[in-house]
Design a protein around this motif. Structure first.
Motif, short mmCIF file in Angstrom:
data_model
loop_
_atom_site.label_atom_id
_atom_site.label_comp_id
_atom_site.label_asym_id
_atom_site.label_seq_id
_atom_site.Cartn_x
_atom_site.Cartn_y
_atom_site.Cartn_z
N GLY A 152 73.44 44.04 117.12
CA GLY A 152 74.78 43.46 117.21
C GLY A 152 75.00 42.72 118.52
N ARG A 153 75.71 41.59 118.44
CA ARG A 153 75.86 40.70 119.59
C ARG A 153 77.13 40.93 120.39
N LEU A 154 78.10 41.69 119.88
CA LEU A 154 79.35 41.89 120.60
C LEU A 154 79.09 42.65 121.89
N GLY A 155 79.53 42.10 123.02
CA GLY A 155 79.32 42.74 124.32
C GLY A 155 77.88 42.79 124.73
N ASN A 156 77.08 41.84 124.24
CA ASN A 156 75.64 41.91 124.47
C ASN A 156 75.06 40.53 124.78
N GLU A 157 75.93 39.56 125.14
CA GLU A 157 75.46 38.21 125.38
C GLU A 157 75.76 37.78 126.82
N ASP A 158 74.76 37.15 127.45
CA ASP A 158 74.94 36.72 128.84
C ASP A 158 74.63 35.24 129.01
N ASP A 159 74.63 34.49 127.92
CA ASP A 159 74.32 33.07 128.03
C ASP A 159 75.57 32.22 127.83
N ASN A 160 75.47 30.97 128.23
CA ASN A 160 76.49 29.97 127.99
C ASN A 160 75.88 28.93 127.04
N TYR A 161 76.45 28.80 125.87
CA TYR A 161 75.88 27.93 124.84
C TYR A 161 76.98 27.05 124.26
N VAL A 162 76.65 25.77 124.03
CA VAL A 162 77.65 24.84 123.51
C VAL A 162 77.00 23.89 122.51
N GLU A 163 77.73 23.59 121.45
CA GLU A 163 77.34 22.57 120.48
C GLU A 163 78.49 21.58 120.34
N VAL A 164 78.15 20.30 120.30
CA VAL A 164 79.12 19.24 120.07
C VAL A 164 78.61 18.41 118.89
N VAL A 165 79.44 18.29 117.86
CA VAL A 165 79.05 17.59 116.64
C VAL A 165 79.98 16.41 116.41
N LEU A 166 79.40 15.23 116.31
CA LEU A 166 80.14 14.02 115.97
C LEU A 166 79.78 13.61 114.55
N GLU A 167 80.80 13.35 113.75
CA GLU A 167 80.59 12.92 112.37
C GLU A 167 81.37 11.65 112.09
N HIS A 168 80.79 10.77 111.32
CA HIS A 168 81.53 9.60 110.84
C HIS A 168 81.37 9.53 109.33
N ARG A 169 82.50 9.50 108.63
CA ARG A 169 82.52 9.43 107.18
C ARG A 169 83.15 8.12 106.75
N ALA A 170 82.58 7.55 105.71
CA ALA A 170 83.10 6.29 105.20
C ALA A 170 83.09 6.30 103.69
N LYS A 171 84.02 5.53 103.10
CA LYS A 171 84.08 5.36 101.64
C LYS A 171 84.08 3.86 101.36
N TYR A 172 83.29 3.46 100.36
CA TYR A 172 83.11 2.06 100.06
C TYR A 172 83.88 1.67 98.80
N ASP A 173 84.05 0.37 98.60
CA ASP A 173 84.85 -0.11 97.48
C ASP A 173 84.33 0.37 96.14
N ASN A 174 83.03 0.60 96.04
CA ASN A 174 82.46 1.07 94.77
C ASN A 174 82.53 2.58 94.60
N GLY A 175 83.17 3.25 95.54
CA GLY A 175 83.34 4.70 95.45
C GLY A 175 82.30 5.50 96.19
N ALA A 176 81.20 4.87 96.62
CA ALA A 176 80.16 5.59 97.36
C ALA A 176 80.67 6.06 98.71
N THR A 177 80.08 7.12 99.21
CA THR A 177 80.47 7.67 100.50
C THR A 177 79.24 7.79 101.39
N SER A 178 79.48 7.83 102.68
CA SER A 178 78.39 8.03 103.64
C SER A 178 78.85 8.98 104.74
N LEU A 179 77.89 9.73 105.25
CA LEU A 179 78.12 10.63 106.38
C LEU A 179 77.03 10.39 107.41
N TYR A 180 77.44 10.20 108.65
CA TYR A 180 76.50 10.15 109.77
C TYR A 180 76.86 11.28 110.72
#
Length: 535
Positions: A152-180
């Motif tokens: 179990g990790r509660l009260g057992n961690e001594d590190d500093n960890y970070v994640e940053v996630v950037l997403e771009h979503r788009a929808k096109y005239d024909n209904g298709a979608t994209s995710l970056y």
């Protein structure tokens, strides 16, 4: 592995709105409106696929559902069910103008999903013992941690960890979608304000995904395709152990949600990973690179999941592994097989509201690293592993949450012919919501292990137990579920272990070798503070 909570409450709202709108369609005479609804259903299907982008999000929604009673008692807003469990209401005679407003509202929410978004995860804290000196910690602190055995990790961690996630979503005239998507991550155990010399900043994901493609039909009508470097969408974990049940990642391509029948859906992918070099030099400049490939078929039948993987790494047996392992040894594996059968339950083991997951994993050769597929190139051609993982979440009272878990593994011929690694972890987290902003959290873990590495990496055979108990007063902007963040915690942790475990490898790093690196002979108190958040 950390959870990915990028889903918004949109999926629930859409499901409930559809449940009302669908019967109404039978009563609407406006053909243009009917066409808008048909188009909307296609957009909603695509949105729901994005909503399932992280298995942990589904777990959070299920936990919120089980929390409904507690929310009602505290006069908090009642959370609606997950889209998968929402029930359609009886047919309505809602007028066309009312339906127009509903359609416009849903369309507006769908459009708000488009564009650029920022998501993230972070934890940071301080950990020290009763002598006010730094102490070692982490979910893989025991000797079994060297082969993936967490506590179990509660009260057992001594590190500093970070994640940053950037997403771009788009929808096109024909209904298709994209995710970056691009994901940056960094982790250090240095408490200073400037850690430039210690950081490990890394681009962990960068990929593109296309969905709702008009050219796709039949079983591929609602499928999405992707290519790049990513974590597989359907990985899932036990957050309280900081351990994935299954973790598939690397660089490659795949297709999600191929619908063969109403009850059978499949994902297919090819991932690549690198193991190093083979040749005459040690720097790899004139050597050939050993690359690993993982071919995956991930099948879903209702709540059941059956995953099948084949692995290959040509010339891995020729790779230079330095001093690892000593003779006698088996040849390094160049092929492997792996399979997992899992069940994703929508109740607490059939006993009440909540959720549970259970999985059995088996691997041979390169597949013997059953959790992190293809990540270990030092496995022998005879290596075999089997792992069991089970956990659940529920409310045992209106203000008491309970999450028990079990994980166990047995492997043999893993790194050296005749070696054996066996471990089992039992853990449980309990939380008592005392007010809108404060709760008490408790966690208990017990791990038993029998490890015989046969001299691999200079490890010694050990057989013993480890236990940990943590009390953590916790502050939140709002309580209400195991997956509600952010949190600020204070904690006190007591650990104890058999002294024999100190023999495992006292000259190696604490996190993968020995509890006794500092000469401790058994029990220890540690204290600290930590923040954890995701959004």
């Amino acid at each position: 592995m950390v959870p990915k909570f990028t889903c918004k409450p949109l999926a629930m709202a859409v499901a409930l709105a559809l449940g009302t709108a669908t019967p109404v369609m039978a009563f609407a005479a406006d053909s243009a409106l009917e066409q808008r609804l048909a188009d909307l259903e296609a957009r909603i299907a695509a949105s729901e696929q994005r909503a399932r982008n992280a298995e942990a999000t589904a777990e959070r929604l299920q936990a919120q559902l089980s929390n409904t009673r507690a929310q009602q008692q505290n006069n908090a807003p009642v959370l609606e069910p997950d889209a998968r469990t929402a029930r359609a209401p009886a047919p309505s005679t809602t007028s066309a103008p009312d339906m127009e407003q509903r359609v416009a509202s849903i369309e507006s929410r769908l459009d708000s999903e488009l564009g650029l978004s920022l998501n993230g995860y972070a934890r940071a804290g301080l950990l020290f013992n009763d002598d006010f000196t730094g102490t070692e910690g982490g979910p893989y602190v025991t000797p079994a941690g060297s082969v993936g055995g967490p506590v179990g990790r509660l009260g057992n961690e001594d590190d500093n960890y970070v994640e940053v996630v950037l997403e771009h979503r788009a929808k096109y005239d024909n209904g298709a979608t994209s995710l970056y998507k691009v994901m940056l991550a960094d982790g250090v155990e240095n408490s200073n304000d400037w850690t430039g010399g210690d950081n490990s900043l890394n681009v962990r994901q960068v990929f593109a995904e296309f969905g709702n493609l008009p050219d796709f039909g039949g079983p591929f009508e609602n499928a999405s395709i992707w290519a790049g470097k990513r974590f597989d969408r359907d990985n899932f974990d036990i957050h309280w152990l900081d351990s994935d049940v299954i973790f598939l990642a690397g660089t490659g391509a795949g297709i999600y949600d191929v619908q063969f029948t109403d009850d059978w859906k499949s994902n297919f992918s090819l991932y690549g990973r690198d193991y190093g070099y083979f040749g005459n030099s040690n720097n790899g400049l004139n050597d050939s690179e050993v690359e690993s490939y993982i071919l995956t078929a991930n099948n879903y039948f209702g709540n059941w999941q059956w995953m099948v993987n084949g692995l290959t790494a040509k010339d891995n047996a020729e790779r230079d592994v330095g001093e690892l392992p000593p003779d006698p040894r088996s040849d390094l594996a160049e092929h492997g097989e792996h399979t997992m059968v899992a069940y994703h339950g929508d109740s607490f083991f059939g006993l009440g509201e909540g959720s549970f997951k259970a999985a059995v994993l088996y691997g041979h050769g390169l597949g013997a690293q059953v959790k992190s597929l293809g990540s270990d190139g030092n496995l022998t051609e005879d290596a075999e592993s089997i792992r069991l993982a089970v956990y659940g979440t529920t409310y045992i009272a209106p203000t008491w949450r309970f999450a028990p878990m079990l994980m166990a593994e047995s492997s043999k011929d893993r790194y050296v012919s005749g070696d054996s690694y066996k471990w089992l972890t039992l853990s449980a987290r309990l939380a008592n919501e005392l007010s809108e902003n404060f709760e008490m959290q408790y966690e208990a873990s017990w791990q038993t292990m029998d490890l015989d590495p046969r001299g691999y990496n200079n490890f010694n055979p050990v057989d013993g137990d480890y236990m940990k108990f943590t009390v953590a007063p916790t502050f939140k902007p709002q309580v209400g579920g195991f997956f509600v963040r952010p949190e600020i915690r204070l904690f006190a942790t007591y650990t104890d272990w058999d002294s024999e475990l100190n023999r495992y490898a006292a000259d190696s790093e604490y996190g993968s070798s020995s509890l006794g690196r500092r000469g401790y002979d058994g029990n220890e108190w540690s204290f600290g503070t930590q923040m954890e958040m995701w959004f």
